[in-house]
Write a protein that holds these residues in place. Structure first.
Motif, short mmCIF file in Angstrom:
data_model
loop_
_atom_site.label_atom_id
_atom_site.label_comp_id
_atom_site.label_asym_id
_atom_site.label_seq_id
_atom_site.Cartn_x
_atom_site.Cartn_y
_atom_site.Cartn_z
N ALA A 257 -4.27 3.84 -3.03
CA ALA A 257 -2.99 3.95 -3.73
C ALA A 257 -2.46 2.55 -3.98
CB ALA A 257 -1.98 4.76 -2.93
N GLY A 258 -2.25 2.20 -5.24
CA GLY A 258 -1.64 0.93 -5.58
C GLY A 258 -2.59 -0.18 -5.94
N ALA B 57 -0.07 10.39 -2.94
CA ALA B 57 -0.43 9.23 -2.13
C ALA B 57 0.77 8.72 -1.33
CB ALA B 57 -0.99 8.13 -3.02
N PRO C 69 4.18 0.66 -4.30
CA PRO C 69 2.93 0.06 -4.78
C PRO C 69 3.14 -0.61 -6.14
CG PRO C 69 2.57 2.30 -4.00
CD PRO C 69 4.05 2.09 -4.07
N ARG D 216 -8.77 9.28 -10.40
CA ARG D 216 -8.04 9.50 -9.15
C ARG D 216 -9.02 9.67 -7.99
NH1 ARG D 216 -5.87 13.05 -12.72
NH2 ARG D 216 -6.66 14.86 -11.61
N THR E 88 0.84 -1.20 0.00
CA THR E 88 0.00 0.00 0.00
C THR E 88 0.87 1.24 0.00
OG1 THR E 88 -0.12 0.23 2.41
CG2 THR E 88 -1.65 -1.32 1.38
N ALA E 89 0.23 2.40 0.16
CA ALA E 89 0.98 3.65 0.22
C ALA E 89 1.80 3.77 1.49
CB ALA E 89 0.02 4.84 0.13
N THR F 23 -3.98 5.32 -13.00
CA THR F 23 -4.09 5.27 -11.55
C THR F 23 -5.45 4.74 -11.12
OG1 THR F 23 -4.80 7.58 -11.51
CG2 THR F 23 -2.45 7.14 -11.21
N ALA G 193 0.44 4.98 -8.22
CA ALA G 193 -0.33 5.64 -7.17
C ALA G 193 -0.67 7.07 -7.59
CB ALA G 193 0.46 5.65 -5.87
#
Length: 590
Positions: A165-166, A393, A385, A269, A95-96, A247, A389
């Motif tokens: 994110a990711g 993020a 990620p 986003r 993750t972020a 993204t 992202a």
């Protein structure tokens, strides 16, 4: 070294390719429709769910206690609706904030055989509150109430984490989702931030969701929200197909071969955490989602693969036509480059040493990318990620700034130490110049163009101008002033630079943020080793072209007879043309 007759003859296929492309245009497929009005969607119930979830779980960062508690609450809500088989699955995802333990909640109602329809919404957020980002989950709960027992097909609702994110949850789900007829990803369904297009279908690595699916969801948005859902122009589509970056959470799904689109008021986003909810907007987009599901449920099975076709002037230009056109544009410079390389070898011009020079310059970019990947491997970056992202993020903190500076310094060190060492080992002496250097540049650029064309003709189009402009730049018989040569070198580098700037603008990155994003993409594997090699070689060739343009300008002889006009004379001394001038008379033999 430059044969203009071969070049002109090799341009003939371009005209044929243009004619073929003109006749290859196809009509867009019609969207699926439905006569059922989606009046059952209630904004008041969805807002009540949203208020309750946001109040109970103000902090729900991916993988933390709030996110886990929210997952348990959603599983309980699906069970209370009734008719769904509810399950939970935990896994480790990037993750972020680095690697976290994430949970996926699945509610499945069995209908006709097959996977049927899938609705996905992520529940996590990087900011506190994030009501707009959570509105997709609230809308999904309301859809689950409405369609329970009402659809012919099997329908599955999935709450994932890591979507802020990711797309870790969606990426893990793509590997075990099976073969659904269609997947609808819900983003912001009522926030104040508006970014078009509202329907996104780009795939990670290139391509897009089936056009009929995209048009079906767009038609539902147009009907229920009474607004234009927006769409990518041909220029923007070309850039997206060339870069293969998105993204949006639909990216890993479409890349896995699943027909998936994302519907969101905020575009691909996530909206800001402070984004407020606009009255009536959840109603409009919730009804649009319900209309799309109803249309897809009543439609034939959607068995279309991901598309790489270009949509322009309401027509479809197939991928094979684009590949044919770009390939035709590359025929002339590639043939002339091979001919020039053969001529240089016959004249014993040194070519192999300059191939080593280009390899040394390429090694600089590959080495810097490998160092960035190493930083991610050993955990020296905040997060890596596996999907691009959104901006901000993964913040560029103190550790990130140090990593970015370290990668730049490693690149400079490789340029100062490794590149000269490889160049000396290849036998390079002095600055890059001469017919051998030009032949090496043309040969390497031709190979690059062919490889990129085979992989992605949209990306190869940005290398086509340089393939033509390099020919007069490196040909020794074409005498250019230094200013003209430098202009040609700059124009050659302009399309790849514009591609980078366009990608940064489409994804809403600033200059420093984009450099940081590229570092994360390399470290996280979004950009693989083959891309490191190809684009490092592109940068090396563009640098070589600029250095060749800056070489000293050869003196151009004045008008009239000069050094360039001298020809071997068959006349005797003083121009005598009588007996004995050719040495064939008896007196001459004596």
């Amino acid at each position: 070294m430059l044969d203009s007759r071969i070049y002109r003859a090799a341009l003939i296929p371009v005209l044929l390719a243009l004619i073929v492309c003109a006749f290859s245009l196809q009509d867009r497929p019609r969207p699926f429709g439905t006569t059922l009005a989606p009046d059952a969607f209630s904004e008041s119930r969805a807002r009540a769910d949203l208020d309750a979830l946001a109040r109970a779980y103000p902090d729900h960062r991916p993988g933390d206690s709030g996110d886990e508690a929210l997952a348990a609450r959603l599983a309980q809500s699906f069970r209370q609706i009734g008719g769904y088989q509810v399950s939970r699955r935990s896994f480790a995802g990037e993750t972020a904030e680095g690697e976290r333990r994430l949970t996926t909640v699945t509610a499945r109602q069995v209908g006709q055989p097959g996977q049927g329809l899938v609705v996905i919404a992520h529940r996590d957020a990087l900011g506190r509150g994030a009501r707009a980002e959570l509105s997709g989950t609230a809308a999904m709960l309301e859809l689950a109430r409405i369609v329970s027992g009402q659809l012919r097909r099997t329908i599955t609702f999935v709450s994932v984490s890591g979507g802020s994110a990711g797309a870790a949850g969606t990426r893990e789900l793509a590997g075990r989702l099976g073969d659904p007829d269609a997947v609808l990803v819900l983003g912001s369904m009522g926030g104040a931030t508006v970014r078009r297009p509202f329907v996104t279908g780009w795939a990670s690595g290139g391509g897009a969701a089936p056009l009929r699916l995209r048009r079906t969801v767009e038609a539902a948005v147009r009907r229920e929200a009474s607004t234009n859902p927006g769409g990518e122009r041909a220029r923007s589509q070309w850039i997206r197909l060339a870069s293969g970056l998105t993204t949006g959470e639909q990216g890993p799904l479409v890349a896995a071969g699943l027909p998936a689109v994302q519907m969101s008021v905020a575009g691909e986003r996530p909206p800001p955490a402070s984004d407020p909810i606009i009255a009536g907007r959840t109603q409009a987009f919730g009804r649009a989602a319900l209309r799309a599901l109803t249309a897809l449920d009543n439609a034939p099975a959607l068995r279309e693969p991901a598309s790489r076709d270009l949509v322009t002037v309401r027509k479809i230009l197939p991928l094979w036509a684009v590949r044919l056109l770009i390939g035709a544009l590359l025929i002339a410079p590639i043939i002339v480059s091979v001919d020039g390389f053969a001529r240089a070898r016959r004249r014993r011009a040194p070519v192999l040493p300059w191939l080593g020079w280009l390899a040394a310059a390429t090694a600089v970019g590959v080495g810097a990318a490998a160092f960035a990947w190493f930083l991610g491997l050993v955990g020296l970056l905040p997060a890596t990620p596996p999907e691009p992202a959104p901006p901000g993020a993964v913040p560029l903190s103190g550790g990130g700034q140090a990593a970015l500076v370290a990668v730049v310094l490693v690149g400079v060190l490789l340029a100062l130490v490794l590149r000269p060492a490889i160049a000396r080992a290849a036998g390079v002496r002095g600055r890059i110049e001469g017919a051998g250097a030009g032949a090496a540049l043309l040969l390497v650029w031709s190979v690059l163009c062919a490889l990129v064309w085979l992989r992605n003709p949209y990306a190869a189009a940005f290398l086509v101008p340089a393939a033509h402009l390099f020919l007069p730049l490196v040909a020794p018989e074409v005498r250019l002033r230094r200013s003209v040569a430098v202009t040609l070198a700059v124009l050659s580098a302009l399309p790849p630079v514009l591609l980078v700037l366009a990608v940064a603008r489409q994804l809403d990155f600033g200059a420093v943020d984009f450099a940081w994003a590229v570092l994360l993409w390399v470290a996280g594997g979004v950009v693989g080793p083959l891309a490191w090699l190809l684009w490092s070689a592109v940068a090396a060739c563009l640098l070589a072209a600029l250095l060749l343009a800056l070489r000293p300008t050869a003196a151009v002889p004045e008008r009239g007879r000069g050094a360039g006009d001298e020809r071997a004379s068959v006349l005797g001394p003083g121009g005598y043309v009588g007996p004995g001038s050719l040495g064939g008379t008896e007196s001459a033999l004596r």
